[in-house]
Design an enzyme around this catalytic site. Structure first.
Site, PDB file in Angstrom:
ATOM      1  N   GLY A 194      34.839  38.549  43.635  1.00 52.92           N
ATOM      2  CA  GLY A 194      33.713  38.074  43.960  1.00 52.92           C
ATOM      3  C   GLY A 194      32.976  37.339  42.762  1.00 52.92           C
ATOM      4  CB  VAL A 219      29.690  38.026  37.524  1.00 52.47           C
ATOM      5  CG1 VAL A 219      29.402  39.147  36.619  1.00 52.47           C
ATOM      6  CG2 VAL A 219      31.542  38.870  37.941  1.00 52.47           C
ATOM      7  CE  LYS A 232      33.412  42.369  38.855  1.00 49.89           C
ATOM      8  NZ  LYS A 232      33.932  40.911  39.112  1.00 49.89           N
ATOM      9  CG  ASP A 273      44.318  41.201  36.743  1.00 49.42           C
ATOM     10  OD1 ASP A 273      45.211  40.460  36.252  1.00 49.42           O
ATOM     11  OD2 ASP A 273      43.383  40.480  37.242  1.00 49.42           O
TER      12      ASP A 273
END
Length: 898
Positions: A541, A543, A557, A653
């Site tokens: 999404g 921020v 966020k 990640d």
């Protein structure tokens, strides 16, 4: 029968031979390795050797009737490490004797008696068929009772006190370490080290306060149940499956002699002997304010210089001691109130008609209690009054901690220990101590009023029976009208902002323990000025920067494509993330789950993400020390995610975009624990190829099991970028000055096989320069010689160990922290597990030239890597026509920068 009669003679002959050749004991009465039945010892008899009557063969240990600290009232049968004078075992710790008390060894075993013959200690009874034939002190410090066949009848190692040494095993089946009262009084103290299924835990009067996994160097190897603990020359270990596997470990520098002790202070300390003294290598808890009784009952502990505790009383309390030089806890300042103490009766009830009134003294904001990290709320979703009422009716309850944001009610039982300042500055927890009014005060009203005033207070409830119902109805109607008007206005605001709104009743319908602060959508909408200032975007999404009503700056966020549709499931995941606290992890301050809106509120990191600073073509360059601190902080954060928090979290990640920087370039990892929040469309992408080009571990290509070693690989790639100051796969610049200096030197790239059509694959450059031991050439050219070769070597070697193709060869993040800090020697990269980098280099270059039409070329290159080097069984997956090359997944497609 012949063998039986000959054995004692031969045994005694060898004993005399040993004694005659042993130069160690200074006293004529001392013996070496063995003593035999009908032997007695007192401190007075062996006074010339400090009470020592038996030495091990190598002289490292001695058995003695000793008086610790030189005091003259308490003597103990001890085993002592000779060089350091450290007592590693004591027999009669709860039954001290005088200097003329006796240790007697007979065929029935060992016993300790005082000078008047009163028994103080003895070993368990042994069968008469197995009469004791000798008492041996081994070279490892084990006092062993032997039968005539040299079989062990009893060992001091099986009956530990507060210490274990190398060669000794502390077992879960009934064994535990108990602290001593002090260094001079070996009586059993209040602190205890015992086993849980997955750890060892320190406890105080039924309350836990530390576990080994809290140490940042502790690494978990297995999920098997813990069965035993041991120390040796390389560290501290927890074992399972009858000692066949290591469940957890703390690696320590090599040492010849090492002990683990539960000290009288309440700390678990691992020490080694070197240079004539004992050196502490591990102490837990390392924050002394976490020790339960460090400041006595209700004492408030804060840490001063050198980790020394400073004790004071919370507001509303005063010191127990009249002498200001000593501090042993606090009592209520109001002398008419006192602490209740535990007062359980057979029926479990404390409150009755004759009970004095109960009240609660607040500890104020910002206070924490050592046991809360190990406790679950006793009650959920209560208001403060209900939490206090629950404690009032529980005779074992001595106080409460109440969380205003979640309604969690924690009770303190057994004993009240010390308190400390909260580690969470935004904590909504407030502590209350249960007190009782004195008998005089409760009967006469004390100083609050006369007897008539007390009488009036007693009569008041009779009149209130008529008035209160009418007043209550009026108040309820007025409150209902106000609520209805506010709800209507709020609904209009949400409709105008095109957001679906649910009433707060929807969230109140259930409760998830541990939830962080809940925000209303309208509050965040206003804080972000209708979500105008976007500071980042990605797969999770967008921020936005916001300012809350308390003037604190936050990052909000907005989660899109949420996979968890149920509000309860969403909140469960948020509760897990919200309970993860570490200095190198971005803190989740709160959340919003209103209608279809899903928002997360984080602390704001004013220097943005690492990539913006590290890869910037203008502005100040990150100095080497700053890069090292970022590398170390990131490693510590990942180590905590993997082994330090209750629920292991694999980030999946790790990349510069997800490493955020604060003042002084303190690094904090973001976006951890969000994988379960992805929607169905993104979850399929996550399952098969989570991560970002350039940081993706080889196991993602094969649908192999993903573990914390996947994060280790990504971290290694980030480490290489910190060294070079550029992306690992980038276009070679014409000169070092171009592109902000994000290119290797001419020496590095001109001869390197890591160039493919103008592309430079830096991990391969680093591998080749490591083979040639040319480290300084790998450093960012913009540093202009402000870094030494050995400093670059450390990061490069750690990085190459992290990017081994086989996950099992990669170090844990705990080991990475140890290597960076210097506590563990640097690993040596395995060339056979790094050859795949040569083909990865071609893959990145071909992808940049061919685009998606280069799929076949990339698959062929990777397949050739496995066939030529035989390092993996990935070929079947790579040749699969459905295989999608990860080169074409950009960081924006997956999670994006901040």
């Amino acid at each position: 029968m012949a063998n039986s009669s000959v054995f004692p003679s031969l045994f005694f002959f060898f004993f005399l031979l040993l004694v005659s050749h042993n130069p160690l004991p200074a006293s004529a009465y001392s013996f070496t390795e063995f003593v035999f039945p009908n032997f007695t010892a007192t401190n007075v008899r062996f006074i010339d050797n400090g009470g020592a009557f038996l030495f091990s063969r190598n002289g490292s240990f001695k058995a003695a009737i000793s008086n610790p600290g030189g005091q003259q009232t308490r003597f103990y049968l001890c085993v002592i490490h000779s060089a350091s004078g450290t007592v590693i075992w004591s027999a009669n710790r709860d039954g001290p004797i005088s200097n003329s008390g006796t240790m007697a060894f007979t065929r029935d075993g060992i016993s300790v008696s005082d000078h008047d013959g009163s028994p103080k200690w003895s070993i368990p009874t042994i069968p008469k068929s197995s009469a004791a034939a000798a008492l041996q002190l081994t070279e490892s410090g084990n006092l062993v009772l032997l039968d005539k066949s040299n079989a062990s009848l009893w060992e001091s190692f099986d009956d530990p006190a507060d210490t274990i040494v190398a060669g000794q095993i502390l077992r879960k089946n009934g064994n535990a370490l108990f602290s001593s009262v002090s260094g001079e009084d070996f009586s059993t103290g209040d602190y205890r080290l015992a086993f849980s299924d997955s750890d060892v835990i320190l406890g105080w009067r039924g309350q836990s306060y530390w576990k080994l996994s809290m140490d940042p160097r502790a690494y978990t190897d297995s999920t098997s149940p813990v069965e035993s603990m041991a120390v040796n020359g390389t560290g501290l270990f927890l074992f399972g499956r009858n000692g066949s596997i290591v469940v957890a470990r703390v690696a320590l520098p090599p040492a010849d002699f090492r002990i683990a002790r539960l000290a009288s202070s309440g700390q678990f300390i691992v020490s080694s002997f070197s240079h004539g003294g004992m050196k502490e290598e591990l102490d837990g808890p390392n924050n002394v304010c976490q020790i339960p009784s460090i400041c006595g009952e209700i004492g408030w502990c804060s840490v001063s210089t050198g980790n020394n505790p400073t004790c004071q009383c919370p507001p509303g309390f005063r010191s127990k001691a009249s002498n200001s030089d000593s501090f042993n806890g606090c009592v209520p300042s109001d002398s008419s109130s006192s602490l209740v103490g535990s007062s359980c009766s057979n029926n479990g009830s404390q409150v009755n008609s004759s009970s004095p009134p109960i009240s609660y003294l607040s500890l104020g904001n910002g206070m924490d209690y050592f046991a809360l990290d190990f406790s679950q709320p006793t009650k959920y979703a209560l208001n403060l009054s209900a939490c206090q009422e629950f404690c009032t009716t529980d005779c074992a309850c001595l106080g409460i901690f109440y969380d205003n944001s979640s309604g969690s009610c924690y009770t303190i039982e057994n004993d009240l220990g010390s308190f400390m300042s909260s580690r969470d500055r935004d904590s909504d927890q407030v502590g209350y101590i249960k007190t009782v009014e004195s008998a005089d005060k409760s009967s006469s009203g004390g100083n609050r009023g006369s007897v008539n005033e007390t009488h009036n207070r007693k009569q008041f409830p009779l009149a209130a029976l008529v008035l209160l119902p009418c007043i209550a109805v009026a108040v309820v109607l007025a409150a209902g009208l106000v609520w209805w008007r506010r709800w209507k206005i709020a609904g209009e605001k949400v409709r105008l902002s095109h957001a679906n709104s649910f009433s707060s009743d929807e969230m109140d319908a259930f409760y998830i323990p541990g939830l962080p602060q809940r925000f209303d959508y309208e509050e965040l909408d206003e804080a972000t000025d209708r979500f105008k200032m976007q500071i980042g975007s990605g797969g999770f999404g967008s921020v936005y920067k916001g300012v809350l009503s308390d003037k604190s700056v936050v990052a909000v966020k907005k989660i899109t494509n949420v996979g968890i549709q149920g509000k309860r499931d969403f909140c469960t995941e948020i509760a897990i993330i919200g309970n993860v606290h570490h200095v190198n992890l971005v803190k989740l301050r709160g959340f919003c789950a209103q209608g279809r809106q899903r928002l997360l509120v984080y602390e704001y990191m004013n220097r943005g993400s690492l990539d913006r600073t590290l890869f910037a073509s203008s502005g100040p360059v990150l100095e080497w020390q700053e890069r090292f601190e970022i590398a170390l902080g990131t490693a510590r954060g990942l180590a905590y995610l993997h082994t330090g928090c209750e629920h292991k979290i694999i980030h999946c990640d790790v990349k510069p975009e997800n490493i955020l920087l604060q003042d002084q370039f303190q690094a904090k990892i973001s976006d951890f624990g969000l994988s379960k929040l992805l929607g169905p469309e993104q979850s399929s992408l996550f399952t098969t190829m989570r991560g970002t080009r350039g940081y993706l571990a080889p196991e993602w290509l094969t649908n192999s099991a993903i573990s914390e070693k996947t994060d280790v690989y990504s971290y290694g790639m980030v480490l290489l970028e910190l060294v070079s100051g550029r992306k690992n796969c980038s276009i070679k610049s014409a000169s070092p000055s171009q592109g902000g200096g994000h290119s290797t030197t001419t020496t590095t790239t001109s001869s390197s096989s890591a160039q493919f059509g103008g592309m430079v694959y830096f991990p391969l450059v680093a591998l080749e320069m490591h083979e040639q031991r040319r480290y300084v050439e790998l450093a960012d050219a913009r540093l202009e010689g402000r870094v030494r070769s050995e400093e670059v070597e450390k990061l490069v070697r750690v990085a190459l160990c992290c990017v081994h193709e086989e996950p099992c060869l990669r170090p844990s993040m705990v080991s990475v922290v140890g290597m960076l800090e210097g506590g563990i020697s640097l690993g040596e990269p395995r060339m056979e597990s790094l050859n795949f980098l040569r083909f990865y280099g071609r893959r990145f270059a071909e992808a940049s030239i061919l685009g998606e039409d280069g799929n076949n070329e990339q698959r062929e290159a990777l397949l050739n890597s496995r066939q030529e080097y035989g390092t993996s069984n990935y070929s079947s997956t790579i040749s699969d026509p459905q295989y999608i090359p990860l080169s074409f997944i950009s960081s924006q497609q997956i999670s994006g920068p901040r």
